[in-house]
Scaffold this motif. Structure first.
Motif, PDB file in Angstrom:
ATOM      1  N   GLU A   1      55.927  38.679  47.114  1.00 26.24           N
ATOM      2  CA  GLU A   1      55.435  40.020  47.427  1.00 26.24           C
ATOM      3  C   GLU A   1      53.991  40.194  46.976  1.00 26.24           C
ATOM      4  O   GLU A   1      53.177  40.798  47.683  1.00 26.24           O
ATOM      5  CB  GLU A   1      56.316  41.064  46.755  1.00 26.24           C
ATOM      6  CG  GLU A   1      55.892  42.498  47.048  1.00 26.24           C
ATOM      7  CD  GLU A   1      56.786  43.525  46.379  1.00 26.24           C
ATOM      8  OE1 GLU A   1      56.574  44.729  46.618  1.00 26.24           O
ATOM      9  OE2 GLU A   1      57.695  43.137  45.625  1.00 26.24           O
ATOM     10  N   LYS A   2      53.651  39.642  45.833  1.00 28.15           N
ATOM     11  CA  LYS A   2      52.296  39.810  45.300  1.00 28.15           C
ATOM     12  C   LYS A   2      51.276  38.907  45.979  1.00 28.15           C
ATOM     13  O   LYS A   2      50.167  39.339  46.292  1.00 28.15           O
ATOM     14  CB  LYS A   2      52.282  39.541  43.794  1.00 28.15           C
ATOM     15  CG  LYS A   2      50.919  39.758  43.137  1.00 28.15           C
ATOM     16  CD  LYS A   2      50.992  39.624  41.638  1.00 28.15           C
ATOM     17  CE  LYS A   2      49.634  39.826  40.978  1.00 28.15           C
ATOM     18  NZ  LYS A   2      49.114  41.200  41.167  1.00 28.15           N
ATOM     19  N   TYR A   3      51.658  37.656  46.238  1.00 27.06           N
ATOM     20  CA  TYR A   3      50.672  36.679  46.701  1.00 27.06           C
ATOM     21  C   TYR A   3      50.850  36.228  48.151  1.00 27.06           C
ATOM     22  O   TYR A   3      49.970  35.560  48.699  1.00 27.06           O
ATOM     23  CB  TYR A   3      50.672  35.451  45.789  1.00 27.06           C
ATOM     24  CG  TYR A   3      50.167  35.771  44.406  1.00 27.06           C
ATOM     25  CD1 TYR A   3      48.831  36.054  44.172  1.00 27.06           C
ATOM     26  CD2 TYR A   3      51.053  35.811  43.327  1.00 27.06           C
ATOM     27  CE1 TYR A   3      48.364  36.360  42.902  1.00 27.06           C
ATOM     28  CE2 TYR A   3      50.602  36.117  42.055  1.00 27.06           C
ATOM     29  CZ  TYR A   3      49.257  36.392  41.844  1.00 27.06           C
ATOM     30  OH  TYR A   3      48.813  36.706  40.587  1.00 27.06           O
ATOM     31  N   GLY A   4      51.972  36.528  48.762  1.00 31.71           N
ATOM     32  CA  GLY A   4      52.190  36.103  50.135  1.00 31.71           C
ATOM     33  C   GLY A   4      52.444  34.618  50.279  1.00 31.71           C
ATOM     34  O   GLY A   4      52.319  34.062  51.373  1.00 31.71           O
ATOM     35  N   VAL A   5      52.808  33.954  49.186  1.00 33.37           N
ATOM     36  CA  VAL A   5      53.122  32.529  49.206  1.00 33.37           C
ATOM     37  C   VAL A   5      54.637  32.379  49.131  1.00 33.37           C
ATOM     38  O   VAL A   5      55.283  32.939  48.245  1.00 33.37           O
ATOM     39  CB  VAL A   5      52.462  31.801  48.017  1.00 33.37           C
ATOM     40  CG1 VAL A   5      52.862  30.321  48.005  1.00 33.37           C
ATOM     41  CG2 VAL A   5      50.940  31.945  48.080  1.00 33.37           C
TER      42      VAL A   5
END
Length: 286
Positions: A66-70
């Motif tokens: 959610e935070k980094y899109g990884v």
């Protein structure tokens, strides 16, 4: 909220948790490279091999993605399964993981010796005591699993067991459960009990005809259903969660000591996604 009191731990192992804020570009102290956040996002995916409980893994991954899109793909098995998979892939020259976590620190030591791991000092590990991380930064302790007594509170809650010896009483005949997988997971903690309290204890526990299952998660399910009344040498974190969720279970840390297993995490050397791997490592340890 459950309060865990200080207790004597066999082996004297203590762990610290550390947190760290991540900036767009992060310098790994003691390493020769920094994390490029944009490159990490471009790499897109991290592959994790882990022996940690899936509910915990899923919660860590969800917040990270959610935070980094990884994205994070993972293989989950017992510590022996994880170790065997890493070593087999290394022997074949086809390592698929970017980061490895196992509940047996000896596995990470072996991987270091085999040249499988990459040194990296994460800012998130700075407060971990020196004796709980590799001096060359190839691995760091990420958890401490303690093997405790868990029981069905409806069955034995009025007079719960307090010591390992309590479980050998006649009322536990045919009512115990433990885990020990076919590949060896669970066996070291049984050996620790025998080493510190005598083989007679294991012989007495065996005489109760305990049910053997493959994982500590299954132990808890058996207790929650009432199929068995108590378990020996099962995972404290899973027992804690069962009680927290309102299931009819409780647990105890035996005052005379509990087998304790040190888990550790490390990065895989030669990963094609080094930035994403280091980013997730920092999140995992943070």
């Amino acid at each position: 909220m459950l309060e865990l009191r200080r207790r004597r731990v066999l082996g004297g192992l203590l762990a610290s948790a550390a947190t760290a804020a991540l900036a767009p570009t992060l310098r790994a102290q003691g390493a020769t490279e920094s994390i490029d956040l944009e490159q990490a996002r471009a790499e897109g995916t991290v592959t994790l091999y882990t022996s940690l409980d899936t509910k915990i893994v899923d919660s860590i991954i969800a917040s990270f993605t959610e935070k980094y899109g990884v994205n994070v793909e993972y293989f989950r098995g017992g510590s022996a399964d994880v170790t065997s998979k890493v070593l087999a892939e290394a022997d074949a020259g086809r390592l698929q993981a970017d980061i490895v976590d196992a509940s047996d620190v000896a596995a990470l030591m072996l991987m270091k010796e085999r040249g499988i791991l990459k040194p990296y000092r994460s800012p998130a590990t700075e407060t971990v005591p020196a004796d709980l991380r590799d001096p060359d930064d190839y691995w760091v302790a990420d958890r401490l699993t303690q093997a405790i007594i868990q029981y069905n509170a409806q069955e034995v809650g009025a007079s719960p067991p307090a010591t390992w010896q309590d479980l050998t009483a006649p009322e536990y005949q045919g009512r115990l459960v433990f885990f020990s997988s076919s590949n060896g997971d669970g066996a070291p903690r049984l050996y620790t009990l025998a080493q510190h309290f005598g083989w007679e204890l294991l012989e007495q526990l065996a005489a109760t005809q305990p049910l053997r299952v493959q994982t500590p998660q299954l132990v808890t399910q058996v207790l929650e259903s009432g199929e068995r009344g108590a378990a020996f040498a099962t995972n404290d974190n899973i027992a804690w969660r069962s009680k927290l969720e309102g299931k009819p279970t409780d647990f105890v840390y035996c005052a005379e000591g509990v087998p304790t297993e040190l888990g550790a995490v490390g990065l895989i050397e030669g990963s094609s996604r080094p930035n994403a791997a280091m980013l997730f490592y920092d999140w995992w340890m943070g």
